[in-house]
Design a protein around this motif. Structure first.
Motif, mmCIF file in Angstrom:
data_model
loop_
_atom_site.group_PDB
_atom_site.id
_atom_site.type_symbol
_atom_site.label_atom_id
_atom_site.label_comp_id
_atom_site.label_asym_id
_atom_site.label_seq_id
_atom_site.Cartn_x
_atom_site.Cartn_y
_atom_site.Cartn_z
ATOM 1 N N VAL A 1 0.855 -1.184 0.000
ATOM 2 C CA VAL A 1 0.000 0.000 0.000
ATOM 3 C C VAL A 1 0.892 1.235 0.000
ATOM 4 N N SER A 2 0.359 2.315 -0.514
ATOM 5 C CA SER A 2 1.114 3.555 -0.494
ATOM 6 C C SER A 2 0.134 4.708 -0.444
ATOM 7 N N GLY A 3 0.640 5.877 -0.206
ATOM 8 C CA GLY A 3 -0.204 7.054 -0.126
ATOM 9 C C GLY A 3 -0.686 7.291 1.293
ATOM 10 N N ASP A 4 -1.382 8.375 1.462
ATOM 11 C CA ASP A 4 -1.925 8.744 2.770
ATOM 12 C C ASP A 4 -3.429 8.533 2.732
ATOM 13 N N PRO A 5 -3.922 7.476 3.337
ATOM 14 C CA PRO A 5 -5.352 7.192 3.262
ATOM 15 C C PRO A 5 -6.213 8.229 3.980
ATOM 16 N N HIS A 6 -5.594 9.087 4.786
ATOM 17 C CA HIS A 6 -6.366 10.089 5.520
ATOM 18 C C HIS A 6 -6.587 11.366 4.708
ATOM 19 N N SER A 7 -5.798 11.580 3.656
ATOM 20 C CA SER A 7 -5.927 12.825 2.906
ATOM 21 C C SER A 7 -7.038 12.752 1.854
ATOM 22 N N ARG A 8 -7.106 11.677 1.118
ATOM 23 C CA ARG A 8 -8.132 11.529 0.085
ATOM 24 C C ARG A 8 -8.115 10.081 -0.385
ATOM 25 N N PRO A 9 -9.178 9.631 -0.978
ATOM 26 C CA PRO A 9 -9.131 8.287 -1.559
ATOM 27 C C PRO A 9 -8.116 8.257 -2.692
ATOM 28 N N LEU A 10 -7.359 7.189 -2.767
ATOM 29 C CA LEU A 10 -6.341 7.093 -3.806
ATOM 30 C C LEU A 10 -6.978 6.880 -5.175
ATOM 31 N N VAL A 11 -7.984 6.002 -5.258
ATOM 32 C CA VAL A 11 -8.713 5.770 -6.497
ATOM 33 C C VAL A 11 -10.144 5.411 -6.136
ATOM 34 N N ASP A 12 -11.084 6.034 -6.807
ATOM 35 C CA ASP A 12 -12.488 5.685 -6.634
ATOM 36 C C ASP A 12 -12.778 4.493 -7.532
ATOM 37 N N LEU A 13 -12.908 3.321 -6.950
ATOM 38 C CA LEU A 13 -13.076 2.099 -7.734
ATOM 39 C C LEU A 13 -14.412 2.043 -8.468
ATOM 40 N N TYR A 14 -15.324 2.933 -8.133
ATOM 41 C CA TYR A 14 -16.609 2.985 -8.837
ATOM 42 C C TYR A 14 -16.560 3.893 -10.063
ATOM 43 N N VAL B 1 -10.081 4.763 -12.500
ATOM 44 C CA VAL B 1 -9.302 3.519 -12.438
ATOM 45 C C VAL B 1 -8.389 3.415 -13.655
ATOM 46 N N ALA B 2 -8.936 3.711 -14.824
ATOM 47 C CA ALA B 2 -8.138 3.656 -16.046
ATOM 48 C C ALA B 2 -6.978 4.638 -15.961
#
Length: 82
Positions: free
Chosen positions: A50-63, A68-69
């Protein structure tokens, strides 16, 4: 030992079809499960990087197909989700 009635019926049918004893069929099944369990013990543990800061913003909106692309390197959603 308690065995599910449907499972036992299937095992009996297999024994009859293969002209083996029920015990032989059950022993083979148990051996196979033990072999698989032993083989898995040798597998290295799976680590999900995992990487990034999960508290700042979602890394990718899977919906969001386009997001995603884009996260996959700028390919279009048509390329990814065709």
């Amino acid at each position: 030992m308690t065995i599910d009635d449907e499972l036992l019926a299937q095992a009996k049918m297999l024994a009859a079809r293969t002209r083996r004893t029920l015990s032989s069929v059950l022993e083979d099944g148990l051996r196979e499960q033990l072999r698989r369990a032993q083989a898995r013990e040798g597998d290295p543990p799976f680590d999900l990087p995992v990487s990034g800061d999960p508290h700042s913003r979602p890394l990718v909106d899977l919906y969001d197909k386009d997001a995603v692309a884009d996260a996959l390197g700028g390919v279009t959603s048509r390329d990814v989700f065709a």
